[in-house]
Enzyme design. Structure first.
Site, mmCIF file in Angstrom:
data_model
loop_
_atom_site.group_PDB
_atom_site.id
_atom_site.type_symbol
_atom_site.label_atom_id
_atom_site.label_comp_id
_atom_site.label_asym_id
_atom_site.label_seq_id
_atom_site.Cartn_x
_atom_site.Cartn_y
_atom_site.Cartn_z
ATOM 1 N N LYS A 100 1.048 -1.351 0.128
ATOM 2 C CA LYS A 100 0.155 0.262 0.320
ATOM 3 C C LYS A 100 0.606 1.333 -0.131
ATOM 4 O O LYS A 100 0.540 2.656 -0.761
ATOM 5 C CB LYS A 100 -0.628 -0.254 1.462
ATOM 6 N N GLU A 122 -9.839 6.191 3.932
ATOM 7 C CA GLU A 122 -10.562 5.669 4.429
ATOM 8 C C GLU A 122 -9.615 3.912 5.123
ATOM 9 O O GLU A 122 -8.455 4.159 4.180
ATOM 10 C CB GLU A 122 -11.535 5.059 3.715
ATOM 11 N N SER A 389 1.466 -9.374 -0.304
ATOM 12 C CA SER A 389 1.723 -7.848 -0.570
ATOM 13 C C SER A 389 2.092 -7.568 0.738
ATOM 14 O O SER A 389 1.722 -6.740 0.885
ATOM 15 C CB SER A 389 -0.081 -8.210 -1.035
HETATM 16 C C1 LIG Z 1 -4.936 -4.209 1.717
HETATM 17 C C2 LIG Z 1 -3.937 -5.214 1.481
HETATM 18 C C3 LIG Z 1 -4.791 -6.175 0.641
HETATM 19 C C4 LIG Z 1 -6.063 -6.181 -0.413
HETATM 20 O O1 LIG Z 1 -5.912 -4.982 -1.105
HETATM 21 P P1 LIG Z 1 -5.633 -4.973 -3.029
HETATM 22 O O2 LIG Z 1 -5.892 -3.727 -3.650
HETATM 23 O O3 LIG Z 1 -7.043 -6.249 -3.662
HETATM 24 O O4 LIG Z 1 -3.941 -5.118 -3.322
HETATM 25 C C5 LIG Z 1 -3.764 -7.307 0.156
HETATM 26 N N1 LIG Z 1 -2.661 -7.815 1.083
HETATM 27 C C6 LIG Z 1 -2.877 -6.692 1.820
HETATM 28 C C7 LIG Z 1 -0.901 -6.939 2.414
HETATM 29 C C8 LIG Z 1 -2.850 -5.193 2.227
HETATM 30 O O5 LIG Z 1 -3.162 -4.662 3.119
#
Ligand SMILES: *Cc1c(COP(=O)(O)O)cnc(C)c1O
Length: 408
Positions: A100, A122, A389
């Site tokens: 993010k 948000e 992610s």
């Molecule tokens: C917020 C988040 C997601 C989901 O958001 P996407 O916009 O679909 O990527 C996935 N993995 C992590 C670690 C997150 O913090």
């Protein structure tokens, strides 16, 4: 799909000037926000072609966020599966613990360029709120984060993190007191304070230009992965797998491979407790076309079009609608979708921790569940890249509680 069908998809010709990915996307906001969105679209259009902006962004992504992230060969996980090689794109190693920060930093820079000194955002679990608070602290911008009262209780540590970094966290008491209501409040704030304020939306969702802009700010994931796998293996991967909440980490990884017809891409949604109503957030397994929070796309809704309740063990995937670009590529068969259940996720969360010494975010673990299934089904000379992610430190307390419940 045939290779000619894939070749005819020009990823750069989308969306059109009004933000449409085919029938998906567009702009659905009160008239009071139209000017702000147009101003943002124009500013972004200049910035994305401005070498000074891009250079500045690259600099901060390196020095502040920690890019490039490693492409890591998960040797023991691969051995455990006995099939295709599994590589992890380590977005979990970024500052604040997830992908993010790529988008939060970039939008904060853009806001500063636009002369906006006040930022709103948000947040659900708090990951986007923490990333935005960090970017605002770094650039000296005022930061207000809207968060549902229920989420504030569940994620008290992230609330404290945001406040430590100087953000004001606004409690939202409406409705289910979670992400959807927090977005409503952020949009209400934006309508009122639009001259001074930029809204940093946290995923590839909402009205144009957000889905496109947020995607572009995460493309670096796929661009790096492409270079890294070529350097390491001398060829492109066979499959890409990423979890999909709004869809930003997934489209960030996938985008620069979309025109490689031989590469299979799969987005993994939250299968929750199963596919009964209110039990999951697998929009492509039970959703249909609708409009929610500025965007026309696939969403979970009842016969009257009321948005359904959702559930997932991971807060970051727990949203009723999905980014419009994913809906578009799914229709064309270019991106496939699967889902992973809470139980599968809990098991794989422990497996990855034990075998690799890496504690994955519960969101990212959804992608790992599917990757393990695929690795087992494929021969050893195939290559899978999974987008890790985020890191799972934020989730260990919840997992400990859930496992305690299960084992007692
Ligand atoms: C917020 C988040 C997601 C989901 O958001 P996407 O916009 O679909 O990527 C996935 N993995 C992590 C670690 C997150 O913090």
């Amino acid at each position: 799909m045939s290779s000619s069908a894939a070749a005819s998809l020009d990823r750069l010709s989308l969306p059109d000037a009004a933000g449409h990915f085919g029938i998906y996307g567009g702009v659905f906001v009160p008239e009071t926000l139209m000017t702000a969105l147009q101003e943002l679209t124009a500013a972004y259009d200049v910035a994305r072609q401005d070498p000074v902006f891009l250079q500045e962004l690259r600099h901060h992504l390196k020095e502040f966020a920690g890019r490039p992230t490693e492409l890591y060969f998960a040797e023991r996980l691969t051995h455990h599966c006995g099939g295709a090689k599994i590589y992890l794109k380590r977005e979990d190693l970024l500052h604040t613990g997830a992908h993010k920060i790529n988008n939060a930093l970039a939008q904060a820079l853009l806001a500063r360029r636009m002369g906006k000194k006040r930022i709103i955002a948000e947040t659900g679990a708090g990951q986007h709120g923490v990333a935005t608070a960090a970017a605002c602290a770094k650039f000296g911008l005022e930061c207000v984060v809207y968060m549902g009262a229920h989420d504030m209780e569940r994620q008290a540590l992230n609330v404290f993190r945001m406040r430590l970094m100087g953000a004001e966290v606004c409690r939202v008491e409406a409705g289910q007191k979670t992400l959807k209501e927090a977005i409503n409040e952020a949009m209400r704030d934006w309508v009122t304070n639009v001259r001074s304020t930029h809204y940093i939306l946290g995923t590839a969702y909402g009205s144009h230009p957000y889905p496109t802009m947020v995607r572009d700010f995460h493309r670096v994931i796929g661009q790096e992965a492409r270079e890294q796998i070529l350097a390491r293996e001398g060829r492109l991967p066979d499959e890409l797998i990423a979890c999909v909440g709004g869809g930003s980490n997934a489209i960030g990884l996938f985008f620069d491979f979309l025109e490689e017809p031989a590469i299979r891409m799969t987005g993994v949604e939250a299968g929750g407790h199963g596919l009964g109503r209110g039990e999951h957030a697998a929009r492509f397994a039970g959703g249909r076309l609708g409009v929610l929070q500025g965007c026309k796309t696939f969403m979970l809704q009842d016969a009257e079009g009321q948005i359904e309740l959702t559930h997932s063990v991971s807060a970051g995937l727990d949203y009723a609608a999905v980014g419009p670009e994913h809906a578009f590529y799914r229709d064309r068969g270019r991106i496939e979708f699967a889902h992973a259940s809470d139980d599968e996720v809990l098991e794989t969360f422990q497996l990855c921790s034990r075998l690799e010494g890496i504690i994955p975010a519960l969101e990212s673990t959804h992608a790992l569940v599917h990757a393990i299934k695929r690795a087992k089904a494929l021969p050893k000379d195939k290559i899978i890249i999974v987008n890790l992610s985020g890191r799972g430190d934020k989730d260990v307390e919840q997992v400990a509680r859930l496992l305690g419940e299960k084992h007692s």
